[in-house]
Design a protein around this motif. Structure first.
Motif, PDB file in Angstrom:
ATOM      1  N   LYS A   1      -3.940  -3.490  -0.627  1.00 14.05           N
ATOM      2  CA  LYS A   1      -2.945  -4.392  -0.913  1.00 14.05           C
ATOM      3  C   LYS A   1      -2.820  -4.705  -2.275  1.00 14.05           C
ATOM      4  O   LYS A   1      -3.665  -4.775  -2.972  1.00 14.05           O
ATOM      5  CB  LYS A   1      -3.410  -5.548  -0.034  1.00 14.05           C
ATOM      6  CG  LYS A   1      -2.474  -6.827  -0.387  1.00 14.05           C
ATOM      7  CD  LYS A   1      -3.253  -8.164   0.174  1.00 14.05           C
ATOM      8  CE  LYS A   1      -3.412  -9.037  -1.046  1.00 14.05           C
ATOM      9  NZ  LYS A   1      -3.607 -10.438  -0.525  1.00 14.05           N
ATOM     10  N   SER A   2      -1.566  -4.457  -2.592  1.00 15.87           N
ATOM     11  CA  SER A   2      -1.356  -4.669  -4.261  1.00 15.87           C
ATOM     12  C   SER A   2      -0.399  -5.820  -4.462  1.00 15.87           C
ATOM     13  O   SER A   2       0.544  -5.865  -3.804  1.00 15.87           O
ATOM     14  CB  SER A   2      -0.662  -3.342  -4.813  1.00 15.87           C
ATOM     15  OG  SER A   2      -0.331  -3.609  -5.903  1.00 15.87           O
TER      16      SER A   2
ATOM     17  N   HIS B   1       2.561  -5.594  -1.539  1.00 14.39           N
ATOM     18  CA  HIS B   1       2.645  -4.352  -0.892  1.00 14.39           C
ATOM     19  C   HIS B   1       1.326  -4.308  -0.040  1.00 14.39           C
ATOM     20  O   HIS B   1       0.089  -4.290  -0.625  1.00 14.39           O
ATOM     21  CB  HIS B   1       2.361  -3.050  -1.684  1.00 14.39           C
ATOM     22  CG  HIS B   1       3.708  -3.056  -2.698  1.00 14.39           C
ATOM     23  ND1 HIS B   1       4.830  -2.048  -2.594  1.00 14.39           N
ATOM     24  CD2 HIS B   1       3.994  -3.727  -3.820  1.00 14.39           C
ATOM     25  CE1 HIS B   1       5.479  -2.162  -3.653  1.00 14.39           C
ATOM     26  NE2 HIS B   1       5.018  -3.249  -4.271  1.00 14.39           N
TER      27      HIS B   1
ATOM     28  N   ARG C   1      -0.530  -1.710   2.948  1.00 18.56           N
ATOM     29  CA  ARG C   1      -0.485  -0.509   3.361  1.00 18.56           C
ATOM     30  C   ARG C   1      -1.520   0.108   4.385  1.00 18.56           C
ATOM     31  O   ARG C   1      -2.802  -0.360   3.987  1.00 18.56           O
ATOM     32  CB  ARG C   1      -0.462   0.682   2.183  1.00 18.56           C
ATOM     33  CG  ARG C   1       0.745   0.663   1.315  1.00 18.56           C
ATOM     34  CD  ARG C   1       1.024   1.799   0.457  1.00 18.56           C
ATOM     35  NE  ARG C   1       1.821   2.572   1.195  1.00 18.56           N
ATOM     36  CZ  ARG C   1       1.850   3.986   0.915  1.00 18.56           C
ATOM     37  NH1 ARG C   1       1.318   4.394  -0.051  1.00 18.56           N
ATOM     38  NH2 ARG C   1       2.638   4.647   1.800  1.00 18.56           N
TER      39      ARG C   1
ATOM     40  N   PHE D   1      -3.269   6.361  -0.039  1.00 17.94           N
ATOM     41  CA  PHE D   1      -3.547   6.671  -1.479  1.00 17.94           C
ATOM     42  C   PHE D   1      -2.813   5.692  -2.428  1.00 17.94           C
ATOM     43  O   PHE D   1      -3.487   4.838  -2.825  1.00 17.94           O
ATOM     44  CB  PHE D   1      -3.035   8.145  -1.673  1.00 17.94           C
ATOM     45  CG  PHE D   1      -3.905   9.262  -1.230  1.00 17.94           C
ATOM     46  CD1 PHE D   1      -5.039   9.419  -1.538  1.00 17.94           C
ATOM     47  CD2 PHE D   1      -3.444  10.172   0.070  1.00 17.94           C
ATOM     48  CE1 PHE D   1      -5.829  10.481  -0.981  1.00 17.94           C
ATOM     49  CE2 PHE D   1      -4.107  10.892   0.646  1.00 17.94           C
ATOM     50  CZ  PHE D   1      -5.561  11.220  -0.003  1.00 17.94           C
ATOM     51  N   SER D   2      -1.563   5.806  -2.280  1.00 17.54           N
ATOM     52  CA  SER D   2      -0.712   4.836  -3.331  1.00 17.54           C
ATOM     53  C   SER D   2      -0.835   3.401  -3.016  1.00 17.54           C
ATOM     54  O   SER D   2      -0.976   3.055  -1.872  1.00 17.54           O
ATOM     55  CB  SER D   2       0.712   5.176  -3.458  1.00 17.54           C
ATOM     56  OG  SER D   2       1.380   4.296  -3.902  1.00 17.54           O
ATOM     57  N   PRO D   3      -1.199   2.746  -3.786  1.00 14.14           N
ATOM     58  CA  PRO D   3      -1.306   1.012  -3.728  1.00 14.14           C
ATOM     59  C   PRO D   3      -0.222   0.478  -3.388  1.00 14.14           C
ATOM     60  O   PRO D   3       0.070  -0.791  -2.685  1.00 14.14           O
ATOM     61  CB  PRO D   3      -2.057   0.275  -4.932  1.00 14.14           C
ATOM     62  CG  PRO D   3      -1.905   1.519  -5.820  1.00 14.14           C
ATOM     63  CD  PRO D   3      -1.524   2.571  -5.370  1.00 14.14           C
ATOM     64  N   THR D   4       1.055   1.044  -3.784  1.00 14.67           N
ATOM     65  CA  THR D   4       2.402   0.681  -3.714  1.00 14.67           C
ATOM     66  C   THR D   4       3.289   1.510  -2.704  1.00 14.67           C
ATOM     67  O   THR D   4       2.904   2.602  -2.737  1.00 14.67           O
ATOM     68  CB  THR D   4       3.160   0.541  -5.094  1.00 14.67           C
ATOM     69  OG1 THR D   4       3.008   1.672  -5.628  1.00 14.67           O
ATOM     70  CG2 THR D   4       2.678  -0.696  -5.808  1.00 14.67           C
ATOM     71  N   ILE D   5       4.323   0.885  -1.984  1.00 12.30           N
ATOM     72  CA  ILE D   5       4.888   1.657  -0.930  1.00 12.30           C
ATOM     73  C   ILE D   5       6.011   2.358  -1.925  1.00 12.30           C
ATOM     74  O   ILE D   5       6.588   1.845  -2.401  1.00 12.30           O
ATOM     75  CB  ILE D   5       5.490   0.464  -0.067  1.00 12.30           C
ATOM     76  CG1 ILE D   5       4.328  -0.291   0.573  1.00 12.30           C
ATOM     77  CG2 ILE D   5       6.325   0.952   0.955  1.00 12.30           C
ATOM     78  CD1 ILE D   5       5.132  -1.455   1.475  1.00 12.30           C
ATOM     79  N   PRO D   6       6.334   3.523  -1.276  1.00 10.32           N
ATOM     80  CA  PRO D   6       7.508   4.286  -1.893  1.00 10.32           C
ATOM     81  C   PRO D   6       8.696   3.917  -1.354  1.00 10.32           C
ATOM     82  O   PRO D   6       8.907   3.208  -0.353  1.00 10.32           O
ATOM     83  CB  PRO D   6       7.081   5.697  -1.338  1.00 10.32           C
ATOM     84  CG  PRO D   6       5.615   5.734  -0.688  1.00 10.32           C
ATOM     85  CD  PRO D   6       5.393   4.464  -0.275  1.00 10.32           C
ATOM     86  N   ALA D   7       9.669   4.282  -2.083  1.00 11.34           N
ATOM     87  CA  ALA D   7      11.183   3.870  -1.834  1.00 11.34           C
ATOM     88  C   ALA D   7      11.187   4.169  -0.208  1.00 11.34           C
ATOM     89  O   ALA D   7      11.103   5.284   0.141  1.00 11.34           O
ATOM     90  CB  ALA D   7      12.165   4.634  -2.810  1.00 11.34           C
TER      91      ALA D   7
ATOM     92  N   LEU E   1      16.567  -9.376  -0.919  1.00 16.81           N
ATOM     93  CA  LEU E   1      17.654  -8.712  -1.406  1.00 16.81           C
ATOM     94  C   LEU E   1      17.164  -7.960  -2.767  1.00 16.81           C
ATOM     95  O   LEU E   1      17.764  -7.136  -3.206  1.00 16.81           O
ATOM     96  CB  LEU E   1      18.686  -9.661  -1.807  1.00 16.81           C
ATOM     97  CG  LEU E   1      19.499 -10.525  -0.719  1.00 16.81           C
ATOM     98  CD1 LEU E   1      20.587 -11.279  -1.292  1.00 16.81           C
ATOM     99  CD2 LEU E   1      20.187  -9.299   0.251  1.00 16.81           C
ATOM    100  N   ARG E   2      16.294  -8.372  -3.412  1.00 21.92           N
ATOM    101  CA  ARG E   2      15.704  -7.711  -4.607  1.00 21.92           C
ATOM    102  C   ARG E   2      14.759  -6.435  -4.525  1.00 21.92           C
ATOM    103  O   ARG E   2      14.698  -5.890  -5.411  1.00 21.92           O
ATOM    104  CB  ARG E   2      14.673  -8.774  -5.502  1.00 21.92           C
ATOM    105  CG  ARG E   2      15.525  -9.933  -5.973  1.00 21.92           C
ATOM    106  CD  ARG E   2      14.471 -10.792  -6.725  1.00 21.92           C
ATOM    107  NE  ARG E   2      15.016 -12.280  -6.815  1.00 21.92           N
ATOM    108  CZ  ARG E   2      15.865 -12.706  -7.403  1.00 21.92           C
ATOM    109  NH1 ARG E   2      16.393 -11.843  -8.230  1.00 21.92           N
ATOM    110  NH2 ARG E   2      16.233 -14.119  -7.426  1.00 21.92           N
TER     111      ARG E   2
ATOM    112  N   ASP F   1      15.389  -1.125  -2.472  1.00 19.39           N
ATOM    113  CA  ASP F   1      15.024   0.265  -2.692  1.00 19.39           C
ATOM    114  C   ASP F   1      13.948   0.784  -1.537  1.00 19.39           C
ATOM    115  O   ASP F   1      13.631   1.691  -1.194  1.00 19.39           O
ATOM    116  CB  ASP F   1      14.207   0.392  -4.079  1.00 19.39           C
ATOM    117  CG  ASP F   1      15.282   0.700  -5.071  1.00 19.39           C
ATOM    118  OD1 ASP F   1      16.163   0.578  -4.892  1.00 19.39           O
ATOM    119  OD2 ASP F   1      14.603   0.583  -6.352  1.00 19.39           O
TER     120      ASP F   1
END
Lengths: 189, 578
Positions: free
Chosen positions: A35-36, A51, A53, A59-65, A80-81, A84
């Motif tokens: 969680k980031s 985020h 996951r 692996f990545s702490p943030t969610i890809p597009a 809305l922001r 992506d």
């Protein structure tokens, strides 16, 4: 089972408790979880994003597009922001509460209601609710987040008991009943 | 026991498990929660220091005294702390000492994007960089033992995405650190030239020994997968690489200084193409290329943070830019409803003063509608810059003020005020004393009256302190920041003087003292003329109804600070009964 949840809102709305409970439930079900979030300056009434996951191995702490499975928006327009992040199969859980950005507050800009309605159509499923009003009916506006969490719990595949246990572990003992009531209300919407 | 912990909680847990005795820090995002969590362990003496340099010196003293010690700071805090640390490299340590530095790529809450790895090379101090909370705990624990083994302070580099990401961690019990007697060793600890020359040689030898450690099996693991692509990476970037290209072979650098150049060379020879993926500066890449190892060229921006999408674009040779919808009404951070800074900024705005600003919540005075900050450089810079402005630009001191918060004043502002008085400056300084270190999440400081645990401590008496520096008593003014008229009058009087002046505001942060919160106010529609003057305060609780052409107050946000009734000329704002 990959589960990417993006939680967005406005600093001070208290999304931390909800997101912590999601992490506890994922861990209790034997998954890896990350969680980031961003603290500090952005917390002062700014736009905030968390985020979460869940997977066999994250692996990545943030969610890809384009790969969020669920977007939880604690404020009516905040999702809305983060356009992506939603793809063809993203669910939106929306608290319809409006918190006016400063430029709307002082009358120099318009709140974007039309855009909210338009972009909502991009989601494969939308659960919209006025959680604040429901929370006030239950007796405390602060438990709006727990209603939203109930909706989220229904939308994902962990057992209800795991959620209830995590809530019991995380909230002050005196408030367990009220939190459970709010969670159930959301779960049964 | 497994738990989900943030990187910062994991660093704190490491201090606990490693038997650390003393932790001293100054708050700074994204590092603050490390020390806050350490303070929950009663076994560890924990304090908020007045700045990072002081905190580091406290930690050095604790190491000298025989206890494992730690100090934690944000990247720019390391600039302040670098003076003792650069020479601590020479003295080495007694009990183990760790410095955690948290970088902020993308500047979520910072004034610059410096890459702290340079400090490791610069100061010849080893540095670990964890990629998640589990490594955060393990590397920090290892660093204490290695600090003792190699007689060196150890850096741990974190970043926002490690410090503020929660991941799964396995917890174990605390083991008390090894017993060290307080050390009295003059050739080691007194860094006069003759001793420092000898110590410098030891430092160079130590780097050789640490390089052997880096080249060994324990850290910096090579994992061979597909041999066509090999990636050297560290920290959070490792996670992105694994997600984007799970088949690529990797050399994960746990220790980012000193580098295992021979291991990297061998790795490069075992893959067809060697890539280096790192965030911010080309720190590894420069070293690896300098060693004559071929690295594939990537068009990587040196600005901002990486992500899965950014790393994928790098491998694909595509341009990557985060798109944002600028048509949406912007939601910047804002001073809270009831903030005790707002009235003074409103007064400054009305008088159109030029403001040398500083670092804290009040930097947000920059934003419309207040727009009352003209410079922000670093902690404490407002006062020195105000003095320089006065010396360079004739008459400027009558139109300018330096604005600084209480915690920042005690951090590094006080030295500058002494300088202004000593050098016969004319500038006016405003200390926004809200009794707390606000922006980082309301930590107490020397002006609060309590310590990190809430226990009573002596409280700075700003008026007497400033008097003793040499500011004339008549030029030291204490004002209520919610009294806009008094603020404006005081500003006019003090900026007109050809002497240094200090104006101190005297109302607390609503988070420092919840008792100031009062019944909310509301606007009587029939009395509101629609002049919008109250909306120009920039209070998030005061909103504009475009249809009715009147202002209204969101009573769930209003804290009853009554600033708005001071500016309403029509008596349209009233308080709800209590």
């Amino acid at each position: 089972m990959k589960l990417d949840i993006l939680m967005v809102g406005v600093g001070g709305q208290g999304t931390v408790l909800s997101s912590n409970i999601v992490c506890d439930v994922a861990l209790a079900n034997g998954f890896d979880v990350k969680k980031s979030e961003i603290h500090g300056m952005a917390q002062r009434g700014g736009s905030v994003v968390t985020h979460i996951r869940v997977d066999e191995e994250v692996f990545s702490p943030t969610i890809p597009a384009k790969s969020a499975d669920i977007v939880v928006s604690f404020e009516r327009m905040e999702f809305l922001r983060y356009a992506d992040y939603y793809g063809d199969n993203t669910t939106l859980i929306l608290n319809t509460q409006v918190i006016a950005p400063p430029s709307v507050g002082d009358g120099s800009a318009e709140y974007t209601d039309d855009k909210v309605e338009e972009v909502k159509k991009q989601f494969s499923k939308v659960y919209a609710t006025d959680a604040i009003s429901k929370a006030i009916e239950l007796g405390n506006p602060k438990i709006a987040g727990m209603i939203i969490l109930g909706i989220l719990a229904k939308a994902v595949h962990f057992k209800k008991e795991a959620w209830e246990q995590a809530i019991k572990d995380r909230v002050p003992p005196k408030t367990i009943d009220l939190n459970m009531k709010a969670f159930d209300l959301g779960y049964n919407i | 026991m497994k738990k989900v912990l943030s990187g910062n909680e994991a660093f704190a847990r490491a201090a606990y498990e490693a038997g650390v005795g003393v932790v001293s820090s100054y708050p700074g995002t994204p590092s603050t929660e490390i020390t806050e969590h350490v303070s929950e362990y009663t076994e560890i003496y924990t304090e908020w220091a007045t700045n990072e340099k002081v905190a580091t010196e406290v930690a050095i003293g604790a190491s000298l005294g025989g206890k494992r010690s730690m100090t934690c700071m944000k990247h720019v805090g390391l600039n302040v702390a670098s003076d003792p640390i650069m020479t601590l490299s020479y003295t080495g340590v007694n009990a183990g000492m760790v410095v955690i530095v948290a970088d902020d790529p993308n500047m979520y809450s910072s004034q610059n994007e410096q890459d702290s790895r340079h400090y490791a090379r610069f100061g010849k101090i080893p540095m670990f960089e964890p990629c998640d909370s589990s490594e955060a705990k393990q590397f920090t624990k290892d660093a204490f033992a290695l600090s003792e083994e190699f007689c060196t302070p150890f850096y741990i580099r974190s970043c926002t995405r490690v410090s503020h990401t929660q991941t799964v961690v396995d917890l174990v019990d605390r083991v008390e650190g090894p017993a060290f007697a307080p050390e009295n060793n003059i050739p080691k600890w007194v860094m006069i030239p003759v001793n420092a020359r000898r110590r410098h040689k030891l430092v160079e030898h130590r780097t050789e020994l640490l390089t052997e450690l880096a080249e060994g099996d324990k850290y910096n693991k090579v994992t061979m997968r597909d041999k066509s692509v090999g990636v050297v990476c560290a920290g959070v970037a490792y996670n992105y690489v694994r997600e984007v290209n799970p088949e690529a072979s990797t050399l994960k650098l746990d220790m980012v200084w000193p580098l295992p150049i021979e291991k990297i060379r061998k790795f490069s020879e075992s893959v067809d193409k060697l890539y280096v993926i790192e965030e911010l500066d080309p720190f590894f890449e420069t070293e690896i290329k300098a060693a004559g190892i071929k690295v594939e060229k990537l068009e990587r921006s040196l600005c901002g943070e990486l992500s899965v999408d950014a790393v994928r674009a790098l491998f694909n040779g595509e341009e990557y830019e985060v798109e944002s919808d600028n048509s949406l009404p912007f939601r910047p951070p804002n001073m809270c409803p009831g903030c005790s800074h707002r009235g003074m900024f409103y007064a400054i705005n009305r008088l159109k003063l030029f403001v040398t600003g500083d670092i804290g919540c009040y930097t947000l005075g920059l934003l419309p509608p207040l727009q009352a900050i003209n410079t922000t450089v670093c902690m404490g810079a407002s006062i020195g810059m105000g003095h320089g402005l006065d010396k360079a630009a004739e008459g400027m001191s009558e139109k300018a003020v330096a604005v600084i918060g209480d915690s920042t004043f005690l951090h590094t502002g006080i030295n500058s005020l002494i300088n202004t008085v000593y050098n016969k400056g004319n500038s006016t300084v405003i200390i926004l004393d809200n009794g707390i270190t606000g922006m980082t999440g309301h930590q107490p400081n020397a002006g609060t009256g309590c310590d990190i645990h809430g226990g009573n401590t002596p409280k700075i008496d700003y008026v007497n302190l400033i008097k003793s520096i040499g500011v004339k008593p008549d030029n030291i003014r204490v004002v209520d920041p919610f009294d806009v008229t008094a603020c404006m009058e005081t500003l006019k009087e003090e900026t007109a003087k050809k002497e240094p002046s200090v104006i101190i505001t005297n109302k607390p942060c609503i988070f420092a003292d919840r008792t100031v919160i009062d019944a909310p106010y509301f606007i009587k529609e029939d009395k509101c003329s629609g002049c919008k003057i109250c909306t120009r305060l920039g209070c998030p609780a005061i909103l504009w109804d475009g249809e009715k052409r009147v202002a209204f107050i969101d009573e769930t946000l209003c804290t009853g600070c009554h600033l708005c009734i001071k500016v309403c000329k029509f008596g349209a704002i009233e308080q709800r009964s209590k």
